[in-house]
Scaffold this motif. Structure first.
Motif, PDB file in Angstrom:
ATOM      1  N   VAL A 220       0.806  -1.256   0.103  1.00 54.87           N
ATOM      2  CA  VAL A 220       0.102   0.006  -0.082  1.00 54.87           C
ATOM      3  C   VAL A 220       0.786   1.275   0.109  1.00 54.87           C
ATOM      4  CG1 VAL A 220      -1.812   1.299   1.195  1.00 54.87           C
ATOM      5  CG2 VAL A 220      -1.974  -1.204   1.272  1.00 54.87           C
ATOM      6  N   ILE A 221       1.806   1.210   0.879  1.00 53.03           N
ATOM      7  CA  ILE A 221       2.596   2.363   0.928  1.00 53.03           C
ATOM      8  C   ILE A 221       3.535   2.835  -0.228  1.00 53.03           C
ATOM      9  CG2 ILE A 221       4.513   3.506   2.380  1.00 53.03           C
ATOM     10  CD1 ILE A 221       3.520   1.896   4.869  1.00 53.03           C
ATOM     11  N   ALA A 222       4.139   1.486  -0.942  1.00 55.58           N
ATOM     12  CA  ALA A 222       4.979   1.809  -1.831  1.00 55.58           C
ATOM     13  C   ALA A 222       4.042   2.234  -3.093  1.00 55.58           C
ATOM     14  CB  ALA A 222       5.675   0.453  -2.077  1.00 55.58           C
ATOM     15  N   PHE A 223       2.894   1.565  -3.344  1.00 53.25           N
ATOM     16  CA  PHE A 223       2.191   1.955  -4.583  1.00 53.25           C
ATOM     17  C   PHE A 223       1.595   3.413  -4.366  1.00 53.25           C
ATOM     18  CE2 PHE A 223      -1.814   1.737  -7.146  1.00 53.25           C
ATOM     19  CZ  PHE A 223      -0.995   1.861  -8.474  1.00 53.25           C
ATOM     20  N   VAL A 224       1.170   3.710  -3.216  1.00 54.15           N
ATOM     21  CA  VAL A 224       0.589   5.131  -3.114  1.00 54.15           C
ATOM     22  C   VAL A 224       1.676   6.233  -3.620  1.00 54.15           C
ATOM     23  CG1 VAL A 224      -0.160   6.944  -1.487  1.00 54.15           C
ATOM     24  CG2 VAL A 224      -1.309   4.369  -1.597  1.00 54.15           C
ATOM     25  N   LEU A 225       3.060   6.043  -2.662  1.00 52.72           N
ATOM     26  CA  LEU A 225       3.940   6.982  -3.250  1.00 52.72           C
ATOM     27  C   LEU A 225       4.293   6.883  -4.710  1.00 52.72           C
ATOM     28  CD1 LEU A 225       6.500   6.032  -0.441  1.00 52.72           C
ATOM     29  CD2 LEU A 225       5.165   8.114  -0.933  1.00 52.72           C
TER      30      LEU A 225
ATOM     31  N   MET B  50       1.986   6.122  -7.165  1.00 49.20           N
ATOM     32  CA  MET B  50       0.842   7.021  -7.925  1.00 49.20           C
ATOM     33  C   MET B  50       1.284   8.516  -7.743  1.00 49.20           C
ATOM     34  SD  MET B  50      -1.218   5.122  -9.369  1.00 49.20           S
ATOM     35  CE  MET B  50      -2.500   6.359  -9.622  1.00 49.20           C
ATOM     36  N   PHE B  51       1.707   8.982  -6.654  1.00 53.59           N
ATOM     37  CA  PHE B  51       1.961  10.453  -6.288  1.00 53.59           C
ATOM     38  C   PHE B  51       3.028  10.953  -7.334  1.00 53.59           C
ATOM     39  CE2 PHE B  51      -0.428  10.365  -2.549  1.00 53.59           C
ATOM     40  CZ  PHE B  51      -1.162  11.370  -2.539  1.00 53.59           C
TER      41      PHE B  51
ATOM     42  N   ARG C 170       1.927  11.137 -15.679  1.00 54.54           N
ATOM     43  CA  ARG C 170       1.762  10.005 -16.183  1.00 54.54           C
ATOM     44  C   ARG C 170       0.358   9.538 -15.690  1.00 54.54           C
ATOM     45  NH1 ARG C 170       5.221   8.869 -20.170  1.00 54.54           N
ATOM     46  NH2 ARG C 170       7.414   9.298 -19.764  1.00 54.54           N
ATOM     47  N   VAL C 171      -0.280  10.069 -14.901  1.00 52.61           N
ATOM     48  CA  VAL C 171      -1.793   9.574 -14.440  1.00 52.61           C
ATOM     49  C   VAL C 171      -2.636  10.908 -14.263  1.00 52.61           C
ATOM     50  CG1 VAL C 171      -1.225   7.337 -13.431  1.00 52.61           C
ATOM     51  CG2 VAL C 171      -1.123   9.407 -12.088  1.00 52.61           C
TER      52      VAL C 171
ATOM     53  N   THR D  86      -7.613   9.960 -11.695  1.00 47.02           N
ATOM     54  CA  THR D  86      -7.322   8.691 -11.537  1.00 47.02           C
ATOM     55  C   THR D  86      -6.558   8.355 -10.173  1.00 47.02           C
ATOM     56  OG1 THR D  86      -7.073   8.427 -13.844  1.00 47.02           O
ATOM     57  CG2 THR D  86      -5.887   6.961 -12.336  1.00 47.02           C
ATOM     58  N   LEU D  87      -5.705   9.564  -9.722  1.00 55.65           N
ATOM     59  CA  LEU D  87      -4.996   9.581  -8.585  1.00 55.65           C
ATOM     60  C   LEU D  87      -5.734   9.343  -7.324  1.00 55.65           C
ATOM     61  CD1 LEU D  87      -2.239   9.978  -6.825  1.00 55.65           C
ATOM     62  CD2 LEU D  87      -2.523  12.381  -7.251  1.00 55.65           C
TER      63      LEU D  87
END
Length: 338
Positions: A53-58, A60-61, A68-69, A73-74
């Motif tokens: 969770v932590i790694a993917f949320v970072l 996404m930011f 890129r998004v 979507t973010l």
């Protein structure tokens, strides 16, 4: 170049975070202790999915910062995924009544759909259909089912991780070959975050994902699939094809238990993958088989739909029929007698 370095960095971050979460779980005795409904035999730390969770949320930011998004979507992914992860984290540390969990899950689904704009028009057999409010309702149930089925399917070592890595890697290839390369970074970075965790979760697992991680993965995969449908309708079909192993096993199991009158909210181990792991006496062959099915059977069908213009609904039918037969062969949903 920066994006590819980000893929490596997110994997390393997840790897390190999982080690820290494992230490925390051991120090707080947050252990998954085997019982009659378990598929493992020794107490194992749980909650490692927090690292994902932590790694993917970072990640996404980072994608949003590099444009890129989209911001919508973010907000959809981080808001919905964060809420589901929080509910799962609280449940991992104690217990939340099923009705309150479900209410939170629908709130997360509603949040995501509000930012995505609902369900994109569907296309099958040459017909485009906008389902309007019915589509919105169906999309909400789809997201809630995705996050719950992912939780149900996270029952043996590595299976949920292998599913996420191969599905996300597969859809990234589909995007690249189909002319949608701008979409690859979300799935790739999610796969990267899971890869770091998989080092610790590969059979025999040294830590389990927990509800926080499995629910998060389920709803994020669902949100990414609905977001892709707004770019091109056939991409949703590709996602559904690639997710076929989990969708079919969980759905067939649920239907058979409902027909028998079981309390479907109670823990059980009657999924096909659980019967298969007991048949083979270990988790590894089943976990590897899921990855192999995704890459050898489902990925080519997803490519056929997106790259070669195959009909999406037909692709799903072709993909799912053998999976249903396989689920039934391994007794998905059968009444447990041992």
């Amino acid at each position: 170049m920066v994006e590819w370095l980000s893929v490596v960095a997110i994997a390393l971050l997840s790897l390190g975070l999982t080690a820290q979460v494992r230490r925390y779980a051991l120090s707080r005795s947050l252990m998954d202790v085997p019982n009659g409904r378990s598929s493992h035999s020794i107490p194992t730390p749980r909650g490692g999915g927090v690292a994902i969770v932590i790694a993917f949320v970072l990640a996404m930011f980072l994608l949003a910062w590099e444009e890129r998004v989209s911001s919508s979507t973010l907000v959809a992914v981080v808001g919905a995924g964060g809420l589901v992860a929080l509910i799962g984290f609280m449940d991992d540390h104690g217990h939340i009544a099923a009705r309150w969990r479900l209410l939170g899950h629908f709130a997360a689904a509603g949040w995501a759909l509000a930012w995505l704009g609902g369900l994109a028009p569907l296309e099958f057999f040459g017909v485009t259909l906008d389902l309007g409010i019915v589509g919105l309702i169906l999309a909400a149930f789809y997201l809630v089912w995705m996050l719950n089925l992912y939780n149900f399917m996270d029952g043996i070592d590595g299976i949920a991780s292998i599913e996420a890595v191969t599905v996300c890697g597969g859809i990234a290839l589909v995007y690249a070959w189909g002319g949608f390369a701008d979409l690859i970074w979300g799935p790739l970075l999610l796969a990267s975050a899971v890869m770091g965790f998989l080092y610790w979760n590969f059979p025999p697992a040294r830590i389990f994902m927990g509800d926080a991680g499995s629910g998060f993965l389920g709803i994020v995969l669902g949100v990414l699939s609905l977001q892709a449908a707004w770019v091109a309708p056939q991409l949703l079909w590709a996602w559904l094809i690639l997710l076929g192993v989990f969708i079919v096993d969980a759905t067939v199991t649920l239907i058979r238990r409902l027909l028998r009158g079981d309390k479907v909210y109670e823990a059980h181990r009657s999924h096909a993958y659980q019967f298969a792991s007991r048949f083979y006496g270990k988790h590894l062959p089943v976990t590897l088989a899921v990855g192999l099915i995704n890459l050898v059977w489902l990925l080519p069908l997803a490519v056929w739909v997106v790259v070669f213009g195959g009909d999406g609904l037909l692709g799903i039918l072709i993909a799912y029929v053998p999976l249903i037969a396989l689920a039934l062969k391994f007794d998905a949903g059968r009444l447990e007698t041992d």
